[in-house]
Design an enzyme around this catalytic site. Structure first.
Site, PDB file in Angstrom:
ATOM      1  N   ASN A   7       3.749   3.033  -5.604  1.00 36.53           N
ATOM      2  CA  ASN A   7       2.727   2.738  -4.667  1.00 36.53           C
ATOM      3  C   ASN A   7       1.637   1.477  -5.062  1.00 36.53           C
ATOM      4  O   ASN A   7       0.812   2.419  -4.471  1.00 36.53           O
ATOM      5  CB  ASN A   7       2.610   4.240  -3.517  1.00 36.53           C
ATOM      6  CG  ASN A   7       2.389   3.823  -2.338  1.00 36.53           C
ATOM      7  OD1 ASN A   7       2.347   2.296  -1.398  1.00 36.53           O
ATOM      8  ND2 ASN A   7       2.056   4.603  -1.595  1.00 36.53           N
ATOM      9  N   ARG A  91       7.638   2.389  -3.714  1.00 38.31           N
ATOM     10  CA  ARG A  91       7.064   2.577  -2.662  1.00 38.31           C
ATOM     11  C   ARG A  91       7.074   0.322  -2.288  1.00 38.31           C
ATOM     12  O   ARG A  91       6.388  -0.248  -2.880  1.00 38.31           O
ATOM     13  CB  ARG A  91       6.465   3.186  -2.087  1.00 38.31           C
ATOM     14  CG  ARG A  91       5.912   2.982  -0.198  1.00 38.31           C
ATOM     15  CD  ARG A  91       4.894   3.006   0.156  1.00 38.31           C
ATOM     16  NE  ARG A  91       4.700   2.358   1.926  1.00 38.31           N
ATOM     17  CZ  ARG A  91       3.612   2.398   2.330  1.00 38.31           C
ATOM     18  NH1 ARG A  91       2.848   2.863   1.889  1.00 38.31           N
ATOM     19  NH2 ARG A  91       3.600   2.212   3.269  1.00 38.31           N
ATOM     20  N   HIS A 180       6.389   3.953   7.371  1.00 34.42           N
ATOM     21  CA  HIS A 180       6.376   5.118   7.518  1.00 34.42           C
ATOM     22  C   HIS A 180       7.687   5.549   7.544  1.00 34.42           C
ATOM     23  O   HIS A 180       7.901   7.201   7.624  1.00 34.42           O
ATOM     24  CB  HIS A 180       5.613   5.813   8.741  1.00 34.42           C
ATOM     25  CG  HIS A 180       4.520   5.560   8.996  1.00 34.42           C
ATOM     26  ND1 HIS A 180       3.752   4.831   9.883  1.00 34.42           N
ATOM     27  CD2 HIS A 180       3.502   5.607   7.964  1.00 34.42           C
ATOM     28  CE1 HIS A 180       2.336   5.402  10.166  1.00 34.42           C
ATOM     29  NE2 HIS A 180       2.194   4.642   7.926  1.00 34.42           N
ATOM     30  N   ARG A 241      -6.384   0.021  13.651  1.00 39.48           N
ATOM     31  CA  ARG A 241      -5.378  -0.953  14.731  1.00 39.48           C
ATOM     32  C   ARG A 241      -5.743  -0.529  15.770  1.00 39.48           C
ATOM     33  O   ARG A 241      -5.552   0.964  16.234  1.00 39.48           O
ATOM     34  CB  ARG A 241      -4.384  -0.252  13.869  1.00 39.48           C
ATOM     35  CG  ARG A 241      -4.082  -1.022  12.366  1.00 39.48           C
ATOM     36  CD  ARG A 241      -3.059  -1.381  11.876  1.00 39.48           C
ATOM     37  NE  ARG A 241      -2.975   0.029  10.477  1.00 39.48           N
ATOM     38  CZ  ARG A 241      -1.943   0.476   9.573  1.00 39.48           C
ATOM     39  NH1 ARG A 241      -0.303   0.983  10.182  1.00 39.48           N
ATOM     40  NH2 ARG A 241      -2.531   1.355   8.995  1.00 39.48           N
ATOM     41  N   GLU A 387       6.113  11.582   1.296  1.00 40.99           N
ATOM     42  CA  GLU A 387       6.984  10.757   0.318  1.00 40.99           C
ATOM     43  C   GLU A 387       7.013  10.198  -0.900  1.00 40.99           C
ATOM     44  O   GLU A 387       8.203   9.938  -1.111  1.00 40.99           O
ATOM     45  CB  GLU A 387       5.893   9.011   0.924  1.00 40.99           C
ATOM     46  CG  GLU A 387       5.717   9.315   2.725  1.00 40.99           C
ATOM     47  CD  GLU A 387       4.719   8.380   3.518  1.00 40.99           C
ATOM     48  OE1 GLU A 387       3.197   8.967   3.344  1.00 40.99           O
ATOM     49  OE2 GLU A 387       4.233   7.583   3.426  1.00 40.99           O
TER      50      GLU A 387
END
Ligand code: ADP
Length: 400
Positions: A7, A91, A180, A241, A387
């Site tokens: 990743n 990823r 996601h 965010r 993940e």
């Protein structure tokens, strides 16, 4: 088969080596500050002591080289030779409309990922750097791309089209993509198991609440609607965010503060969210601590966050015909897995629907568990996400 999962971020690289015979984690690690002074690698082979290596790393290829060296190190490594790595899974953040599933990487796939640089300028370029570094260092090993957006490609147009002039979709592909996806897909499969349904029958509202946060309505095992949009900025407020705001604030603030595009982008992505409201931190543990010490803006930040989460969950209930059709609300990721209080506060706001948390069952961290009462109209579940394992499974399925 042993699979290396990678990743790549702009200055970081996370990795896991997984033995798919029994899905055992063999080693994992993190490379930080790639291309920045003070680079370091934290490597950990299962059952051995952690190893930290400090060494300047100019790019992702340097980073990957040191990861490979760590994996095969005779003292702290996990395998004897790189030949044991059967495949590499990456990823990749943005697959645009080109990928509804994971794929084996070839020249055409690399071109398509590059085509999506436009919509993911921060994320896709480092993903390509990782893929190219593996091609040089392990030229004979098959690589697979697993996209954050792929799971959400099943959304119907009514849930992905913005109310903008339609040519902004046709000309620039401006639409909701969702992110996601690998995490929402993983918890969907686990939740199906937990309620004894097949994974293409289960109906859920899955809440990935980490540093980044998104909530997805899963209908018959497929993503039907999700809170993140054209970019991972939309939806819930997050660590730094903003999530949803009135779009007119953007030009207003640019004018008042004399910000250009990059400046407003920075404000919305890095200075907003719970950090922006509280002025304390982007880390929810710090927010909870400040709150316990009476900091009112920290309390407000968490209240905004939990209220928005509850509103999205309630909104997504409208995608189903009846509450009885919903098999569960799932909490996952850093905050979802670990904060009993946030889970309880969000569920409390849904009591009008008859959803009810069992405070005894909920008093835990990081366990896969049903935490609602028997009387609850909808089950509430906590499912730690994985993940990397999902990426490794997709990789294995494609290369075997
Ligand atoms: P990322 O989106 O970076 O993958 P994670 O899913 O690892 O994030 O979530 C990280 C966040 O989880 C941290 O910002 C932290 O605030 C939150 N978190 C982790 N543990 C706890 C805890 N015990 N209580 C509250 N929040 C926690």
């Amino acid at each position: 088969m042993k699979i290396l999962v990678i990743n790549c971020g702009s200055s970081s690289l996370k990795y896991q080596l997984i033995d798919m015979d029994g899905e055992q984690l063999m080693a994992k690690g993190l490379v930080e500050r790639i291309g920045i002074e003070g680079s370091r690698v934290k490597h950990e082979t299962t059952g051995k002591d952690k190893k930290v290596i400090e060494q300047d790393l100019k790019d992702h290829k340097d980073a990957l080289k040191i990861v490979m060296d760590s994996i095969i190190d005779s003292e702290y490594g996990a395998i004897a030779s790189l030949d044991e790595i059967g495949a590499v899974g990456h990823r990749v953040v943005h697959g645009g409309e080109d990928f509804a599933d994971s794929v084996i990487i070839d020249e055409a796939v690399i071109e398509a990922i590059k085509k999506n640089f436009d919509v993911a300028p921060l994320h896709n370029p480092p993903n390509i750097m990782g893929i190219e570094a593996v091609s040089t260092l392990l030229p004979n090993v098959k690589q697979v791309a697993v996209f954050d957006t792929a799971f959400h490609q099943t959304m119907p147009a009514k849930n992905y089209i913005y109310a903008l002039p339609y040519d902004t979709y046709e000309d620039y592909k401006i639409r909701r993509y969702g992110f996601h996806g690998t995490s929402h897909k993983y918890v969907t499969e686990r939740a199906a198991d937990m309620v004894g349904k097949s994974k293409d029958q289960v109906n859920l509202v899955t809440c990935h609440l980490g540093n980044g946060a998104s909530i997805t309505a899963v209908k018959e095992g497929k993503s039907y609607d999700t809170t993140m949009g054209f970019t991972p900025l939309e939806g819930l407020p997050m660590g730094t965010r903003s999530g949803n705001i009135d779009p007119a604030i953007i030009t207003f603030l640019m004018d008042k503060k004399g910000l250009d595009g990059a400046g407003i982008d920075n404000l919305l992505n890095k200075e907003s969210g719970v950090l922006g409201i509280s002025g304390v931190s982007s880390d929810f543990r710090d927010i909870e601590e400040a709150m316990a010490n009476g900091n009112q803006r920290a309390e407000l930040a968490l209240d905004v966050y939990e209220t928005d989460a509850a509103k999205f969950i309630a909104g997504y209930f409208t995608h189903f015909d009846a509450l009885e059709d919903i098999d569960g609300i799932v909490f996952t990721a850093g905050l979802g897995e670990n904060s009993a209080e946030t889970r309880a506060n969000i569920i409390k706001k849904l009591s009008v629907f008859g959803v009810e948390i069992d405070s005894e069952a909920n008093a835990m961290r990081g366990e896969e568990k049903i935490v609602s009462t028997d009387a609850s109209s909808v089950k509430v579940m906590v499912i730690p996400t994985n993940e990397e394992l999902m990426i490794a499974r997709d990789t294995l399925n494609l290369v075997k």
